[in-house]
Design an enzyme around this catalytic site. Structure first.
Site, PDB file in Angstrom:
ATOM      1  N   MET A 147      -0.211   1.313   5.338  1.00 22.48           N
ATOM      2  CA  MET A 147      -0.979   1.597   6.545  1.00 22.48           C
ATOM      3  C   MET A 147      -2.052   0.531   6.747  1.00 22.48           C
ATOM      4  O   MET A 147      -2.632   0.046   5.778  1.00 22.48           O
ATOM      5  CB  MET A 147      -1.632   2.979   6.412  1.00 22.48           C
ATOM      6  CG  MET A 147      -2.506   3.390   7.594  1.00 22.48           C
ATOM      7  SD  MET A 147      -1.563   3.559   9.121  1.00 22.48           S
ATOM      8  CE  MET A 147      -0.633   5.056   8.746  1.00 22.48           C
ATOM      9  N   SER A 164       0.853  -1.190   0.000  1.00 26.49           N
ATOM     10  CA  SER A 164       0.000   0.000   0.000  1.00 26.49           C
ATOM     11  C   SER A 164       0.886   1.237   0.000  1.00 26.49           C
ATOM     12  O   SER A 164       1.708   1.384  -0.899  1.00 26.49           O
ATOM     13  CB  SER A 164      -0.953  -0.026   1.206  1.00 26.49           C
ATOM     14  OG  SER A 164      -1.886   1.031   1.136  1.00 26.49           O
ATOM     15  N   THR A 165       0.770   2.105   0.999  1.00 27.39           N
ATOM     16  CA  THR A 165       1.542   3.344   1.025  1.00 27.39           C
ATOM     17  C   THR A 165       3.038   3.056   0.971  1.00 27.39           C
ATOM     18  O   THR A 165       3.562   2.314   1.794  1.00 27.39           O
ATOM     19  CB  THR A 165       1.234   4.148   2.304  1.00 27.39           C
ATOM     20  OG1 THR A 165      -0.176   4.259   2.449  1.00 27.39           O
ATOM     21  CG2 THR A 165       1.848   5.531   2.232  1.00 27.39           C
ATOM     22  N   HIS A 200      -2.676  -1.090  -3.259  1.00 23.10           N
ATOM     23  CA  HIS A 200      -3.775  -0.141  -3.114  1.00 23.10           C
ATOM     24  C   HIS A 200      -3.488   1.092  -3.972  1.00 23.10           C
ATOM     25  O   HIS A 200      -2.513   1.809  -3.740  1.00 23.10           O
ATOM     26  CB  HIS A 200      -3.927   0.285  -1.655  1.00 23.10           C
ATOM     27  CG  HIS A 200      -4.225  -0.852  -0.730  1.00 23.10           C
ATOM     28  ND1 HIS A 200      -3.935  -0.812   0.613  1.00 23.10           N
ATOM     29  CD2 HIS A 200      -4.800  -2.068  -0.953  1.00 23.10           C
ATOM     30  CE1 HIS A 200      -4.326  -1.939   1.184  1.00 23.10           C
ATOM     31  NE2 HIS A 200      -4.843  -2.727   0.246  1.00 23.10           N
ATOM     32  N   ASP A 235      -4.496  -4.745   6.211  1.00 23.87           N
ATOM     33  CA  ASP A 235      -4.873  -5.553   5.055  1.00 23.87           C
ATOM     34  C   ASP A 235      -3.730  -6.493   4.671  1.00 23.87           C
ATOM     35  O   ASP A 235      -2.591  -6.056   4.497  1.00 23.87           O
ATOM     36  CB  ASP A 235      -5.235  -4.650   3.876  1.00 23.87           C
ATOM     37  CG  ASP A 235      -5.801  -5.430   2.704  1.00 23.87           C
ATOM     38  OD1 ASP A 235      -6.396  -6.501   2.933  1.00 23.87           O
ATOM     39  OD2 ASP A 235      -5.666  -4.966   1.556  1.00 23.87           O
TER      40      ASP A 235
END
Length: 343
Positions: free
Chosen positions: A281, A162-163, A188, A284
């Protein structure tokens, strides 16, 4: 607790006002200034010392990419890019994430999408405030392994991020050879960005990287990136192992979800798989990776020192889903070693 001091940079007075109002509605954020171009923003950064900057990409005098390069070279700080949801916007946003921007959010294109998009800006700002900012000078070396010496074992590799995942995936896939294991990725990312991202990864890797399509056969030397937006990516058995795109509600707060991908790999592939959970973050992917490990798969997590946000790997580590933690510079080789026919 001190509020997150934020500077909004956008050439549109209307957009500045919308973003400012949305951020100020969040009790954890305080907008300390709003600038109409990078030259005005430069003075405000010096005078106001914000914790986070939201930065438009398309602006007069100096575009957001040029300004971001100066920020990351002279005064590294968390930056969230605000981009139009177009092909050109996607490519520029990916460049910004490579340069060190923490995250990106798409500008609303319709009245009905405004509230959702602006709420996302607030969440991205709060994530950015907790991020470890990485400049190009800090970024790990990315040796490219494009030769044919790697011997595939029949394993499938599943990666979730993600991030900070743009940098992480570029680093990892630049080490993948033409004969890499079939690899599936959930990152993401807004729907309009994933095709451009897959093309960017393809240029960096010895493997063939593409956006996943429903029914695509998993093959050696190919990497499949989950499309953003309306579906989850799964791996299923159907005359071989294939990608399946499944419509459904967000899982673990996301669509596509890393948990959905990992759980499907645990069920369809079992102990002939390697799972890797990267910077991001939230949680998930943690439960899905645990299911992979319980099914006999090998699992790795990105270590805290090399993460932009040590959230997803931490959550996976805490529940015993991670077999070992590895730095970003080494994780690509670790994945290949675990999936090697010579292991």
């Amino acid at each position: 607790m001190a509020k997150i001091r934020t500077l909004v940079v956008d050439d549109s007075a209307t957009m500045r006002g919308l973003i400012t109002a949305a951020l100020n509605r969040d009790p954890e954020i305080e907008v300390v200034g709003a600038a109409g171009d990078p030259f005005e923003a430069r003075g405000m950064i010096k005078a106001l010392n914000p914790d986070v900057v939201t930065l438009d990409i398309e602006m007069p005098n100096m575009n957001g990419i040029e300004f971001l390069e100066k920020i990351m070279r002279l005064r590294p700080m968390p930056v969230v890019m605000v981009s139009s949801l177009t092909q050109a916007g996607a490519e520029m946003t990916l460049r910004a994430l490579e340069l060190g921007a923490v995250d990106c959010v798409g500008k609303p294109t319709t009245a009905t999408g405004t509230a959702e998009a602006l709420a996302e800006v607030a969440e991205k700002v709060k994530t950015a405030a907790r991020a470890s900012v990485r400049t190009k000078a800090d970024a790990p070396a990315t040796p490219t392994r494009r030769g044919g010496a790697y011997l595939p074992s029949g394993d499938v590799v599943a990666i979730g991020s993600s991030t900070g995942g743009v940098e992480a995936l570029l680093t990892i896939l630049s080490q993948f050879p033409e004969t890499c294991p079939p690899t599936v990725i959930t990152q993401h990312m807004p729907a309009t960005f994933t095709a451009s991202f897959a093309a960017r990864l393809d240029r960096a890797s010895g493997a063939k990287v593409q956006e996943a399509t429903d029914g695509a056969l998993l093959e050696v030397g190919k990497v499949y990136v989950a499309p953003g937006g309306a579906t989850h990516l799964e791996v299923v058995r159907s005359a071989g192992l294939r990608c399946r795109l499944v419509a459904g509600d967000p899982v673990s707060g996301h669509r596509p979800s890393v948990d959905v991908l990992f759980r499907s790999v645990a069920q369809a592939v079992g102990d002939k798989a390697v799972g890797a959970i990267l910077t991001g973050m939230g949680r998930d992917g943690a439960q899905g990776l645990l299911q992979m490990r319980q099914a006999g798969a090998r699992t790795v997590g990105q270590d805290e020192a090399s993460c932009v946000v040590y959230g997803m790997p931490r959550a996976a580590q805490e529940i015993g889903a991670v077999e070992k933690q590895v730095s970003l510079s080494s994780i690509g080789q670790s994945i290949l070693d675990l999936a090697s026919a010579r292991r």
